[in-house]
Design a protein around this motif. Structure first.
Motif, short mmCIF file in Angstrom:
data_model
loop_
_atom_site.label_atom_id
_atom_site.label_comp_id
_atom_site.label_asym_id
_atom_site.label_seq_id
_atom_site.Cartn_x
_atom_site.Cartn_y
_atom_site.Cartn_z
N MET A 1 1.28 -1.53 -0.10
CA MET A 1 0.41 -0.24 0.09
C MET A 1 1.44 1.16 -0.06
O MET A 1 1.29 1.26 1.57
N ASP A 2 0.78 1.91 -1.24
CA ASP A 2 1.91 3.22 -1.26
C ASP A 2 0.97 4.26 -0.68
O ASP A 2 -0.30 5.46 -1.26
N GLU A 3 1.29 5.13 0.05
CA GLU A 3 0.04 6.34 1.16
C GLU A 3 -0.55 6.36 0.75
O GLU A 3 -1.84 7.00 0.35
N PRO A 4 -1.55 5.39 2.04
CA PRO A 4 -3.24 4.72 1.45
C PRO A 4 -3.86 5.93 2.19
O PRO A 4 -5.01 6.52 1.71
N THR A 5 -3.42 6.59 3.31
CA THR A 5 -3.98 7.48 4.04
C THR A 5 -4.12 9.22 3.73
O THR A 5 -4.96 10.51 3.60
N SER A 6 -3.33 9.22 2.75
CA SER A 6 -2.94 10.76 1.84
C SER A 6 -4.35 11.58 1.86
O SER A 6 -4.89 12.47 1.41
N VAL A 7 -5.38 10.30 1.29
CA VAL A 7 -6.27 10.83 1.35
C VAL A 7 -8.03 10.90 1.82
O VAL A 7 -8.71 11.49 0.83
N LEU A 8 -7.97 10.32 2.81
CA LEU A 8 -9.02 10.11 3.26
C LEU A 8 -9.19 10.51 4.75
O LEU A 8 -7.87 11.38 5.33
N THR A 9 -10.86 10.68 5.18
CA THR A 9 -10.61 10.98 6.30
C THR A 9 -10.37 10.42 7.63
O THR A 9 -9.88 9.37 7.65
N PRO A 10 -10.03 11.40 8.54
CA PRO A 10 -9.48 10.33 10.43
C PRO A 10 -10.94 9.22 9.91
O PRO A 10 -9.90 8.23 10.08
N GLN A 11 -11.91 8.64 10.46
CA GLN A 11 -12.83 8.00 10.16
C GLN A 11 -12.50 6.70 9.11
O GLN A 11 -12.35 6.19 9.29
N GLU A 12 -12.24 7.44 7.72
CA GLU A 12 -11.82 6.92 6.27
C GLU A 12 -10.52 5.33 7.39
O GLU A 12 -10.59 4.40 7.68
N VAL A 13 -9.85 6.67 7.38
CA VAL A 13 -8.47 6.12 7.32
C VAL A 13 -8.60 5.00 8.87
O VAL A 13 -8.31 3.73 9.03
N GLU A 14 -9.83 5.17 10.03
CA GLU A 14 -9.84 3.81 11.02
C GLU A 14 -10.34 2.71 10.16
O GLU A 14 -10.13 1.52 10.44
N ILE A 15 -11.65 2.59 8.95
CA ILE A 15 -11.92 1.91 8.92
C ILE A 15 -10.57 0.63 7.62
O ILE A 15 -10.74 -0.05 8.10
N LEU A 16 -10.11 1.97 7.63
CA LEU A 16 -9.22 1.21 6.63
C LEU A 16 -8.09 0.00 7.80
O LEU A 16 -8.05 -0.93 7.22
N PHE A 17 -7.36 1.39 8.83
CA PHE A 17 -6.58 0.31 9.94
C PHE A 17 -7.28 -1.20 10.36
O PHE A 17 -6.71 -2.34 9.98
N GLN A 18 -8.78 -0.71 10.29
CA GLN A 18 -9.78 -2.05 10.66
C GLN A 18 -9.52 -3.53 10.02
O GLN A 18 -9.57 -4.63 9.91
N THR A 19 -9.98 -2.99 8.38
CA THR A 19 -9.53 -3.96 7.76
C THR A 19 -8.33 -4.29 7.39
O THR A 19 -7.57 -5.99 7.12
N LEU A 20 -7.20 -3.77 7.07
CA LEU A 20 -5.78 -3.94 7.42
C LEU A 20 -5.17 -5.18 8.13
O LEU A 20 -4.82 -5.81 8.34
N GLN A 21 -5.79 -4.45 9.47
CA GLN A 21 -5.39 -5.72 10.45
C GLN A 21 -6.63 -7.11 10.52
O GLN A 21 -6.01 -8.03 11.33
N LYS A 22 -7.14 -7.05 10.07
CA LYS A 22 -8.17 -8.29 9.55
C LYS A 22 -7.55 -9.31 9.10
O LYS A 22 -7.32 -9.98 8.97
N LEU A 23 -6.94 -8.59 7.56
CA LEU A 23 -5.47 -9.28 6.51
C LEU A 23 -4.92 -9.58 7.82
O LEU A 23 -4.31 -10.83 7.57
N ARG A 24 -4.73 -8.93 8.23
CA ARG A 24 -2.45 -9.13 9.30
C ARG A 24 -3.58 -10.54 10.13
O ARG A 24 -2.73 -12.03 9.30
#
Lengths: 360, 505
Positions: free
Chosen positions: B161-184
């Protein structure tokens, strides 16, 4: 594989050298063309480039260089201002015709009165004629966003029809035994754009061309308007940010190029050509586009390019006469010149590098 | 220790004039979130392009689960289970989500089956997305989800993932992080590229730090302070911008009831924007790019004209004035796009100094240019803002992004503006140059200039602004004092998570 690599800065050396290299490449490939036509290429190239300057009849051809070169330079200078800003006036031929018609019309209106102010009035009228014709595409572009390339080009054909109408109607010589064409301005002293020095080819149009070169040089290098023209061509968005008003620039560039083309037409009709006739225009307005690019849109470059172009014109005519080269071959030769110039232009901003493929 | 998923040994890649990667080695374990950290130009992108098969290394080797790995092209990398989400999306606006995903597949299944799989993956990983929505209508966060789902459909072993959060709002960042943690937790490894240190500290198990193409260190982000990581990244101790005195004067810039249709078809129209900035105040305007930032700057610079009363400077209506007249009044701006907007790429720095400096620096008289004075002005910018260039005769495009940005900001700052508006002042700029630019803005405010800083970088806005407002779909939230604002509040001001309602279809 060969790749093009963008230079961090435009190369100054190449931007100077490309016109020369383009001329040499044109000589080489033009030579091949002439050889394919069964002519001796060395002799043909020699005739085109050498005869007019240093040949046996050079005393006749040298003044012709000025006569042919002046309108080319005058028109090309005007065009180059617009081209620099990305405003494409392709209709200089029409503006040239209109300058001639309006200017000659003013002169003929005074006939047969003799007065010192007639020629200056014609000059103003000629510039006005070309300016007004260029204002049509300019206004349509500013007001309705039309494409100035198409409109200015189509206005050429309108102007040509008007020229024919004038030669056969309004401006027709009443004492011309029914032949088409106006009175000959060469035999009307107050309206005649005579040679300033007998036998030199130097007429007012040559002077105007030199003044235009200086004017354009100062404008582009020392004046805000010129800076805005260059800025608009380089980066239109930055130009708006700097405060350039695009509409004003369009009106200025098309207006100046139209006025200069009109002047060229006026000096031609009142001098070398002498009269308004159906076949008055010979394509200076279009050839000037080549001259503008050959001169790299730089005033001094255009001056040199105008001379070179006039040389190929005259040399081409000699070659047609003495070697029997077809006129089309000469036009192909001139076209090659523009082609090579534009192609080699790439080297100013890019370098060629041999590279192995990155991805197998 | 078990065999790492991907092991990189001595990767080197040189381009003419620059070594992008110099002998870089590290390992990514199974189910590990590995951060690749570095400034712009540190060589992160080149490195992941080599892993993804877009670029071939000059020397060095990689191995995937012990087997030699040298993908000749991205297709081979994907076949080996490596997927990548790029910073810039490659989606067709006119097609819907499922069609876009089908386009990137080798053997796309029937549209109905694909849509069902998209729904399934999107629900499993908490990435709300309707397969039949048109991509053109999606927010940046939603578009990113399309790219992520496209990758997840391949069932990757390693997700880059290349700089994935540069276009996101903080709430969207949170959703993304949950997804990434689930993947891990399911055993997928993630290579996470960023320069945002707090994110890395929350998310990543391990970090590799690149500086000038070299691996300069590794750390466990949870146990390392953000400051230490930043200093490893930059190589020197960082100076935090400081400011003295926060006393505000009268209102310098007043925008009221401003509504402007965007000049471009894909732009965002501004809707009923109100804001005031006092002398000496720094107003930070946050928000994801594309929510009206460019339009707001154009309205202030005079590139877009408005009703006269909509924009006032010191009480004087300026809405109908063009850029030159506004500069004369002391309202200066610096747009986001450096090349082509703030500066003309092929023109020299001297000419670029003239571009906005002609009025206030007196660089023309009766339309004639004073080149000597202009060059002196350009030299002054270069000197005072530490612009690295051989001299003012060089073309703007020959400068690196950070240096050109220093030049562009310096050009406006040195003209002593009453009001200065900057858009993304430190975008793509290295940390030390960014600190210098922020300091310059603060110094200017301390001297009584009203500063408006439009930025996507929330950390930057928290650091320098006195008041904060957010742009969301062309609307500006009511400005709030920066002190005491929480990340959640900021997120809500930015419009929360876009498209959440689709999640529970």
């Amino acid at each position: 594989m060969i790749v093009l690599e963008k230079r961090p800065q435009p190369s100054r050396a190449w931007s100077m050298a490309t016109p020369l290299v383009a001329v040499l490449a044109t000589m080489f490939f033009g030579g091949l063309l002439f050889a394919a036509l069964g002519k001796n290429p060395v002799e043909a190239i020699g005739t085109i480039f050498w005869e007019p300057l240093f040949g046996e009849y050079a005393f006749y051809y040298r003044p012709q260089l000025l006569v042919k070169g002046a309108p080319l330079v005058l028109i090309a200078i005007g065009l180059s201002l617009g081209f620099r800003a990305g405003i494409w006036n392709i209709g200089a031929e029409g503006q040239y015709i209109m300058g001639a018609i309006v200017g000659a019309g003013v002169g003929l209106a005074f006939y047969p009165m003799e007065a010192f102010y007639i020629f200056p009035l014609m000059v103003i009228a000629g510039a006005f004629g070309g300016w007004a014709w260029a204002m049509v595409p300019a206004f349509l572009k500013v007001r309705f966003g039309t494409n100035e390339i198409l409109v200015s080009l189509m206005m050429v054909y309108v102007a040509e029809q008007l020229l024919a109408s004038m030669s056969l109607g309004l401006l027709k010589n009443p004492e011309g035994f029914g032949f088409p064409g106006s009175r000959n301005l060469q035999s009307y002293a107050s309206a005649h754009n005579a040679e300033l020095i007998e036998g030199s080819g130097m007429h007012w149009g040559v002077v105007a061309a030199l003044i235009a070169v200086i004017f354009a040089y100062v404008l582009l290098n020392r004046h805000m308007t010129g800076f805005h023209i260059r800025l608009t061509g380089e980066a239109p968005r930055a130009a708006r940010f700097a405060g350039v008003k695009p509409a004003r620039l369009i009106l200025f560039c098309l207006g100046v190029s139209g006025a200069l083309a009109g002047l060229a037409g006026l000096f031609e009709v009142s001098g070398p050509s002498g009269q308004i006739s159906i076949d008055f225009n010979v394509g200076y307005g279009f050839t000037a586009i080549i001259v503008a690019f050959l001169g790299r849109l730089h005033p001094v470059g255009i001056l040199l390019a105008g001379g070179l172009m006039a040389l190929t014109y005259i040399g081409g005519e000699i070659a047609q006469g003495s070697l029997g080269l077809p006129a089309a071959a000469i036009q192909v030769f001139q076209g090659m010149l523009l082609f090579f110039l534009l192609a080699l232009d790439l080297l100013t901003n890019y370098r060629i590098r041999a590279a192995r493929k990155e991805v197998a | 220790m078990s065999t790492p998923l991907l092991s990189i040994k001595g990767l080197t890649k040189a381009y003419p004039g620059v070594v992008a990667n110099d002998n870089v080695s590290f390992d990514i374990g199974e189910g590990e979130v590995h951060a690749l950290l570095g400034e712009n130009g540190a060589g992160k992108s080149t490195l992941v392009k080599m892993i993804y098969g877009l670029v071939k290394p000059d020397s060095g080797s990689m191995s995937l689960r012990g087997a030699p790995y040298a993908p000749p092209e991205p297709r081979a990398a994907r076949a080996d289970g490596i997927a990548m989400v790029f910073q810039h999306f490659s989606l067709f606006d006119a097609l819907n989500v499922a069609e876009n995903i089908a386009l990137g597949m080798e053997n796309p299944p029937a549209m109905g089956d694909l849509a069902a799989r998209i729904r399934e993956v999107s629900e499993t990983y908490g990435l709300p997305l309707d397969p039949f929505r048109t991509v053109g209508d999606l927010s940046a966060g939603e578009r990113q989800r399309v790219e992520i789902i496209r990758c997840l459909l391949q069932d990757p072993k390693l997700l880059i993932m290349d700089e994935p959060t540069s276009v996101l709002t903080p709430q969207e960042v949170e959703i993304l992080f949950q997804t990434l943690q689930k993947l891990r937790s399911e055993g997928t490894s993630i290579l996470y590229i960023s320069h945002k240190l707090e994110e890395i500290r929350t998310l990543c198990d391990h970090a590799t730090i690149l500086r000038l193409g070299k691996n300069v260190g590794e750390c466990t982000p949870r146990e390392t302070s953000a400051r230490d990581m930043a200093e490893m990244m930059v190589g020197t101790a960082l100076k935090t911008p400081e400011r003295s005195g926060r006393e505000f004067g009268e209102i310098a810039l007043d925008i009221s009831g401003l509504s402007v249709p965007s000049p471009s078809e894909f732009g965002t129209s501004l809707k009923n924007v109100h804001m005031t900035v006092r002398k000496g105040e720094v107003l930070g305007i946050g928000g994801v790019a594309g929510n009206g930032q460019d339009e707001l700057l154009a309205v202030l610079s005079g590139e877009i004209l408005t009703a006269a009363d909509a924009v006032k400077k010191d009480g004087q209506p300026v809405g109908r004035l063009g850029p030159v007249a506004r500069r004369r009044l002391g309202l200066l701006t610096a747009p986001e796009e450096r090349l082509g907007h703030a500066a003309a790429p092929n023109m020299s720095l001297t000419e670029n100094a003239l571009l906005t400096g002609s009025v206030r620096e007196g660089l023309e008289s009766n339309g004639f240019l004073k080149w000597a004075e202009t060059q002196a002005f350009a030299e002054r910018i270069i000197k005072e803002f530490d612009v690295r260039t051989p001299g003012p005769e060089n073309a703007a495009r020959s400068l690196s992004g950070g240096n050109l940005q220093k030049f562009v900001i310096g050009r406006e700052v040195l003209q002593n503006p009453d009001v200065l508006v900057v858009n993304q002042p430190t975008w793509g700029v290295d940390a030390s140059a960014a600190a210098a630019i922020r300091q310059a803005l603060l110094d200017l405010a301390a001297k009584g200039t009203a500063v408006v800083c439009i930025s996507q970088d929330l950390d930057e806005l928290m650091e320098i602004s006195d008041t904060f407002a957010a742009l969301n779909e062309g609307r500006l939230s009511a400005p709030r004092d920066t002190a005491g604002l929480t990340v959640d509040e900021i997120g809500l001001m930015m419009g929360g998570a876009h498209g959440m309602e689709v999640a529970h279809v």
